[in-house]
Design a protein around this motif. Sequence first.
Motif: not given
Length: 101
Positions: A58-61, A85, A87-91, A94
């Motif tokens: 569950e961490k950000k990139p 995960c 926050d799929k959009k941020k990953w 990234g």
Amino acid sequence: ERMTTVSLSFASANLKERFLGRVRALDLGFKGTDPDSTLPLPSGETLSILTATWNVGEKKPPAESLEDWLPAGQHDVYAVGFQECKDKKKWFKGLQDHLCR
């Protein structure tokens, strides 16, 4: 079950056809079980596919480069999976920034 659609853009029609030709080559029987085996394509080229998975917890990139995990520009196709995960959009952003630079 949820499905995600990804749109790809290519700089030219030639690059698009080259990519699609390599994807079609997978249907010729490439199993990908032997890292030293390659599938010769009609043009004499080979298709390099990197598959990777990461439990991101569950961490950000990361702010630092993803180069140690995903070497950019060394493969034709990258198949990446994530666990835990939200926050799929941020990953995705990234990964896109890293692989498409």
